[in-house]
Design a protein around this motif. Structure first.
Motif, PDB file in Angstrom:
ATOM      1  N   LEU A 627     -48.325 -11.303  27.319  1.00 31.89           N
ATOM      2  CA  LEU A 627     -48.405 -11.175  25.865  1.00 31.89           C
ATOM      3  C   LEU A 627     -48.210  -9.713  25.507  1.00 31.89           C
ATOM      4  O   LEU A 627     -48.951  -8.848  25.997  1.00 31.89           O
ATOM      5  N   GLU A 628     -47.224  -9.417  24.657  1.00 33.76           N
ATOM      6  CA  GLU A 628     -47.078  -8.061  24.115  1.00 33.76           C
ATOM      7  C   GLU A 628     -47.485  -8.101  22.654  1.00 33.76           C
ATOM      8  O   GLU A 628     -46.923  -8.858  21.860  1.00 33.76           O
ATOM      9  N   VAL A 629     -48.482  -7.294  22.279  1.00 26.97           N
ATOM     10  CA  VAL A 629     -48.956  -7.233  20.898  1.00 26.97           C
ATOM     11  C   VAL A 629     -48.346  -6.011  20.223  1.00 26.97           C
ATOM     12  O   VAL A 629     -48.120  -4.980  20.856  1.00 26.97           O
ATOM     13  N   GLY A 630     -48.075  -6.140  18.917  1.00 22.14           N
ATOM     14  CA  GLY A 630     -47.511  -5.013  18.171  1.00 22.14           C
ATOM     15  C   GLY A 630     -46.227  -4.508  18.777  1.00 22.14           C
ATOM     16  O   GLY A 630     -46.002  -3.299  18.874  1.00 22.14           O
ATOM     17  N   ALA A 631     -45.319  -5.422  19.164  1.00 17.96           N
ATOM     18  CA  ALA A 631     -44.130  -5.028  19.927  1.00 17.96           C
ATOM     19  C   ALA A 631     -43.128  -4.239  19.091  1.00 17.96           C
ATOM     20  O   ALA A 631     -42.294  -3.515  19.635  1.00 17.96           O
ATOM     21  N   GLU A 694     -55.621 -17.470  30.084  1.00 21.19           N
ATOM     22  CA  GLU A 694     -54.278 -17.956  30.428  1.00 21.19           C
ATOM     23  C   GLU A 694     -53.320 -16.863  30.871  1.00 21.19           C
ATOM     24  O   GLU A 694     -52.335 -17.138  31.539  1.00 21.19           O
ATOM     25  N   LEU A 695     -53.566 -15.615  30.482  1.00 26.57           N
ATOM     26  CA  LEU A 695     -52.555 -14.570  30.628  1.00 26.57           C
ATOM     27  C   LEU A 695     -52.765 -13.725  31.883  1.00 26.57           C
ATOM     28  O   LEU A 695     -53.895 -13.452  32.290  1.00 26.57           O
ATOM     29  N   ASP A 696     -51.641 -13.288  32.447  1.00 30.55           N
ATOM     30  CA  ASP A 696     -51.689 -12.357  33.577  1.00 30.55           C
ATOM     31  C   ASP A 696     -51.642 -10.905  33.103  1.00 30.55           C
ATOM     32  O   ASP A 696     -52.228 -10.024  33.732  1.00 30.55           O
ATOM     33  N   VAL A 697     -50.939 -10.665  32.006  1.00 28.91           N
ATOM     34  CA  VAL A 697     -50.762  -9.297  31.493  1.00 28.91           C
ATOM     35  C   VAL A 697     -50.833  -9.331  29.970  1.00 28.91           C
ATOM     36  O   VAL A 697     -50.232 -10.199  29.332  1.00 28.91           O
ATOM     37  N   VAL A 698     -51.565  -8.379  29.397  1.00 22.72           N
ATOM     38  CA  VAL A 698     -51.484  -8.079  27.970  1.00 22.72           C
ATOM     39  C   VAL A 698     -51.035  -6.627  27.852  1.00 22.72           C
ATOM     40  O   VAL A 698     -51.607  -5.753  28.530  1.00 22.72           O
ATOM     41  N   LEU A 699     -50.040  -6.372  27.037  1.00 25.74           N
ATOM     42  CA  LEU A 699     -49.595  -4.990  26.870  1.00 25.74           C
ATOM     43  C   LEU A 699     -49.357  -4.700  25.396  1.00 25.74           C
ATOM     44  O   LEU A 699     -49.109  -5.600  24.597  1.00 25.74           O
ATOM     45  N   GLY A 700     -49.468  -3.439  25.054  1.00 20.62           N
ATOM     46  CA  GLY A 700     -49.239  -2.998  23.687  1.00 20.62           C
ATOM     47  C   GLY A 700     -48.948  -1.519  23.666  1.00 20.62           C
ATOM     48  O   GLY A 700     -49.520  -0.768  24.458  1.00 20.62           O
ATOM     49  N   ALA A 701     -48.071  -1.096  22.795  1.00 18.32           N
ATOM     50  CA  ALA A 701     -47.725   0.326  22.681  1.00 18.32           C
ATOM     51  C   ALA A 701     -47.937   0.786  21.251  1.00 18.32           C
ATOM     52  O   ALA A 701     -47.370   0.209  20.317  1.00 18.32           O
ATOM     53  N   ASN A 702     -48.783   1.775  21.085  1.00 20.83           N
ATOM     54  CA  ASN A 702     -49.033   2.407  19.785  1.00 20.83           C
ATOM     55  C   ASN A 702     -49.492   1.393  18.735  1.00 20.83           C
ATOM     56  O   ASN A 702     -49.053   1.418  17.586  1.00 20.83           O
ATOM     57  N   VAL A 703     -50.420   0.517  19.134  1.00 18.45           N
ATOM     58  CA  VAL A 703     -50.878  -0.506  18.210  1.00 18.45           C
ATOM     59  C   VAL A 703     -52.396  -0.667  18.185  1.00 18.45           C
ATOM     60  O   VAL A 703     -52.981  -0.911  17.132  1.00 18.45           O
ATOM     61  N   LEU A 704     -53.081  -0.520  19.311  1.00 20.02           N
ATOM     62  CA  LEU A 704     -54.496  -0.870  19.354  1.00 20.02           C
ATOM     63  C   LEU A 704     -55.354   0.034  18.483  1.00 20.02           C
ATOM     64  O   LEU A 704     -56.416  -0.384  18.014  1.00 20.02           O
ATOM     65  N   LEU A 721     -57.183 -12.973  29.315  1.00 15.33           N
ATOM     66  CA  LEU A 721     -56.687 -12.697  30.657  1.00 15.33           C
ATOM     67  C   LEU A 721     -57.358 -13.568  31.709  1.00 15.33           C
ATOM     68  O   LEU A 721     -58.544 -13.913  31.595  1.00 15.33           O
ATOM     69  N   VAL A 722     -56.602 -13.873  32.758  1.00 17.86           N
ATOM     70  CA  VAL A 722     -57.205 -14.488  33.936  1.00 17.86           C
ATOM     71  C   VAL A 722     -58.037 -13.427  34.650  1.00 17.86           C
ATOM     72  O   VAL A 722     -57.838 -12.224  34.450  1.00 17.86           O
ATOM     73  N   PRO A 723     -59.027 -13.817  35.473  1.00 16.87           N
ATOM     74  CA  PRO A 723     -59.722 -12.821  36.290  1.00 16.87           C
ATOM     75  C   PRO A 723     -58.717 -12.022  37.122  1.00 16.87           C
ATOM     76  O   PRO A 723     -57.822 -12.582  37.755  1.00 16.87           O
TER      77      PRO A 723
END
Length: 812
Positions: A627-631, A694-704, A721-723
């Protein structure tokens, strides 16, 4: 591993180590086992991990033994137990140590404090000299014997308590302040002298500095004394080795080896100033050489620093090059504030015309001047007059590569190696050879460096400082043209600032006060630096000239120029920044801001490497879920997708804006496994088409940083995220002046939306960007295990304040 160790034994040992609470991972690396410690075992926030506490306990035991076995002395007589030369092993002469004490006392008393808290008071060397000048004194130390001895002779205005430096704001210390009669606003001086060398790492130093600065009363000072300078560590070790064996054939290698083994923390002024930024208070820093008579390691290789919580303004000194002692007095007495620069320290520099700090001090007796250390080159001295002009904004002192030698790295190798050997012995397995991967981001750092040129990294901070200078001039010009003076609200009224942009006006005022471009008496703002329209236009044109050769596209600097010229209209909400950023509906300018420049090339390359490395352990029987937030314009997306080529994907590209989604659907058309959708970081994440765990990776750039409640947002992302899942994001960790005149207009809340930070620790501060320390704390509190951040502390890009953070959801 040992030659006789079987594959089954290796697997058994690795499984044992992976289950240890201090070890995050253990893998076979050729003949060795490579282990990585957990963040929880090595972190400072929210409380020190067990390995940090072990390191501290070692020094506590050393000094408890030293003080308890020292010869008894009458009350008030100095006790120099433990003070020995590294070169000879002999105690320093009493005369030299007395000089050391007197100069430190002078430094503390220069600010006329009344209420002093000393962290690491030891045998009371400074306390005995300071107490007659104070209304109250509290001393802490990790050595119970020292605390007991001093407490037995304390009067009612003094108190002593056993506490480590990181416990500066603990209930025990606060109770001691109350017993000694300290005012409610806290001490006006916190003193940490000859203590920092026993800290484990820079993260610990930053925690102590931040907590001490936050405890201080307004206008108070934090004195960090007797610091071992990281830039002089190898020179110190060379001198020690030469005293043992002057053979030039082996001297350099022996000095390097000794420096690597050094078991004390060494750092430089830039590291200290960067740590101060985490306090969220205006801080000015002055750095002082040790002006002692004798030529010893205490004089040569150490420095003192004074950090003032200070909003006052002084005229900036005019730089004057050093021309010798004969001209010094004339330069100091000339009238306007002056900084005499480039003075060679005769103890460290072979340059002609060198003098010592003590000789400068003696030459200036009776004059209002300060002898300082050059914050970039420790072999140079400076003189500033008047002395009140000596402190510089912490951001200026931090604006350069920071250097530090951290003893904790070697401590980890010893301690975790011991853990591995004990585990092997208890289970009848051969003892392994262990290496510690103390820097899990090393490979990502190399990938990031490869994405930019070395010259870009070296020259970029100066270019961005030029952008900040133009932004400050534009702020001052905008205020001046409107005749804006008075309270912050009156200034905003004069500018006719829209309600949602008034926080920007307040941040402008704070920045201008810090830079000495606006006077502030605690309530009203006045005497704005006069900046003519012609002067501003010249500075704006200089932006593009400075950009050439720096890797920034021309569209981006044209955008900065446009934003600068439209500041009054932007403040009044008559012009939307989006109209400048997306002129004619094109995204080229935004791509320049978020991708096509050295800062973001570095950050995006690091993110891409981290995501790819995480994908090297693929989920069984399913694609990698990202999942990429604020892409946004997909500046980071492009690099991550390129790195993941060939990896089966379920990649959800999200933003709150349909404009960006439509652009991305066209740009990334045909990428297998790529989906698009809206996602709001302020809403419940599990109600936005993504399930918990459910997710393996969450990423975001200049958004959080845009989150209303950063803690709630991080907790929500953690739950997705998954463990063992990875969170990696790019964000800014300091207030960049140029952004205050451009991108931060995008951060003003629109109707129906709450401002960024209004539900967390930033509420009421007008701050948008958390510091590195605050990010780390929020990650820990949200249940993440921080892995680290880039660029590393000694990198040329670190002062810019754009950083890549990585953290994982713990497996248990």
């Amino acid at each position: 591993m040992s030659p006789e160790q079987t594959a089954e034994q290796t697997a058994e040992l690795i499984a044992l180590l992976a289950d240890h609470p201090w070890i995050a991972s253990a893998v076979q690396d050729g003949p060795r086992v490579r282990v990585r410690p957990t963040r929880a075992a090595t972190a400072m926030r929210p409380s020190p991990g067990p390995l940090v506490l072990e390191h501290l306990e070692h020094w506590g035991e050393v000094y408890d033994f030293t003080y308890s076995t020292g010869a008894a002395r009458p009350v008030g007589e100095p006790d120099f137990s433990g003070w020995r030369s590294s070169e000879t092993g002999e105690p320093f002469p009493v005369e030299h140590m007395t000089d050391w004490v007197e100069r430190t006392v002078d430094l503390v008393l220069a600010a006329r404090p009344r209420w002093v808290l000393e962290l690491g008071c030891g045998t009371g060397l400074l306390a005995h000299r300071l107490r007659p000048h104070l209304a109250g004194y509290v001393g802490t130390d990790v050595a119970q014997s020292a605390v007991d001895r001093l407490a037995a002779e304390a009067d009612p205005s003094c108190a002593y308590v056993r506490a480590a430096a990181h416990e500066v704001a603990s209930p025990g210390v606060l109770a001691a302040l109350a017993r000694a009669g300290f005012p409610a606003e806290g001490p006006d001086c916190v003193l940490v002298n000859s203590v920092t060398q026993h800290f484990p790492h820079v993260e610990y130093l930053a925690a102590v500095v931040v907590d001490a600065l936050r405890l201080l009363a307004p206008g108070g000072s934090l004195v960090i004394g007797d610091v071992r300078h990281a830039g002089l560590l190898e020179a110190h070790c060379r001198r020690v080795e030469a005293a043992v064996d002057p053979d030039p054939a082996t001297l350099d290698e022996r000095a390097r080896s000794r420096a690597e083994r050094d078991d004390e923390l060494n750092f430089d002024p830039a590291t200290l100033a960067a740590a101060a930024a985490g306090a969220g208070r205006p801080v000015r820093v002055s750095v002082h050489p040790k002006a002692l008579r004798a030529d010893t390691e205490l004089t040569r290789y150490r420095f003192d620093a004074v950090l003032r919580v200070d909003t006052s303004t002084t005229a900036r000194p005019v730089d004057v090059p050093w021309s010798g002692t004969a001209d010094l007095v004339g330069a100091v007495d000339a009238g306007p504030p002056v900084r005499v620069t480039g003075i060679p320290n005769r103890l460290l520099s072979p340059a002609p015309g060198g003098v010592t700090a003590r000789e400068l001090r003696d030459a200036l007796v009776g004059r209002d001047a300060a002898v300082l250390l050059d914050v970039r080159d420790p072999a140079l001295l400076e003189v500033v007059a008047p002395a009140s002009a000596a402190p510089a904004p912490a951001a200026l002192v931090a604006a350069g590569p920071a250097r530090a030698h951290e003893p904790f790295t070697a401590f980890l190798a010893r301690r975790l190696g011991e853990v591995a050997r004990v585990a092997a012995r208890r289970n009848g397995l051969p003892a392994p050879v262990v290496t510690v991967d103390a820097d899990p981001l090393a490979d990502a750092a190399r990938a990031a460096d490869a994405a930019i040129g070395a010259d870009d990294a070296r020259r970029l901070p100066a270019f961005l400082r030029d952008l900040d200078r133009v932004a400050l001039l534009a702020m001052a010009a905008t205020l001046g043209q409107a005749g804006a003076e008075g309270t912050a609200e009156e200034v905003a009224d004069a500018l006719r600032a829209a309600p949602r942009h008034r926080w920007i006006v307040r941040r402008w005022l704070a920045a201008l006060v810090e830079e000495g471009m606006v006077a502030h008496d605690g309530r009203t703002y006045r005497d704005v630096l006069a900046v003519s329209r012609a002067e501003l236009e010249d500075a704006v044109r200089d932006i593009d000239r400075a950009r050439r050769g720096m890797g920034y596209p021309p569209e981006l600097t044209r955008f900065f120029q446009s934003a600068t010229r439209y500041l009054p209209e932007l403040l009044r909400d008559e012009v939307a920044l989006q109209s400048l950023l997306f002129a004619d509906g094109e995204t080229g300018t935004a791509e320049g801001a978020y991708r096509d420049n050295p800062v973001n090339r570095y950050a995006n390359a690091a993110v891409a490497h981290l995501v790819r490395a995480h994908a090297d352990t693929p989920p069984a029987g399913r694609p990698l879920r990202v999942l990429e937030v604020g892409a946004g314009v997909g500046g980071t997306t492009a690099d991550v997708l390129a790195a993941l080529a060939g990896v089966p994907l379920d990649y959800l590209f999200t933003d709150v804006s349909r404009f960006f989604l439509l652009d991305a659907e066209e740009r990334f058309a045909g990428v297998d496994g790529l989906r698009f959708g809206t996602f709001d970081i302020d809403d419940d994440p599990t109600g936005q088409g993504v399930g918990a765990g459910e997710l393996d990776v969450v990423l975001g750039a200049n958004v959080l940083h845009n989150a209303r409640d950063l803690g709630a947002t991080l907790r929500g992302l953690r739950d997705l995220l998954v463990p063992g899942g990875l969170l990696v994001f790019v964000d800014t960790t300091r207030e960049i002046r140029q952004l205050l005149t451009s991108m931060q207009f995008l951060m003003s809340a629109r109707a129906g939306r709450e401002p960024a930070g209004s539900g967390d620790f930033r509420a009421g501060t007008d701050r948008i960007f958390p510091t590195e320390a605050e990010w780390t704390t929020e990650l820990l509190v949200a249940g993440f295990e921080p892995v680290g951040c880039l660029p590393p502390p000694d990198h040329a890009l670190r002062p810019i304040g754009v950083q890549v953070f990585a953290a994982v959801r713990p497996s248990s």
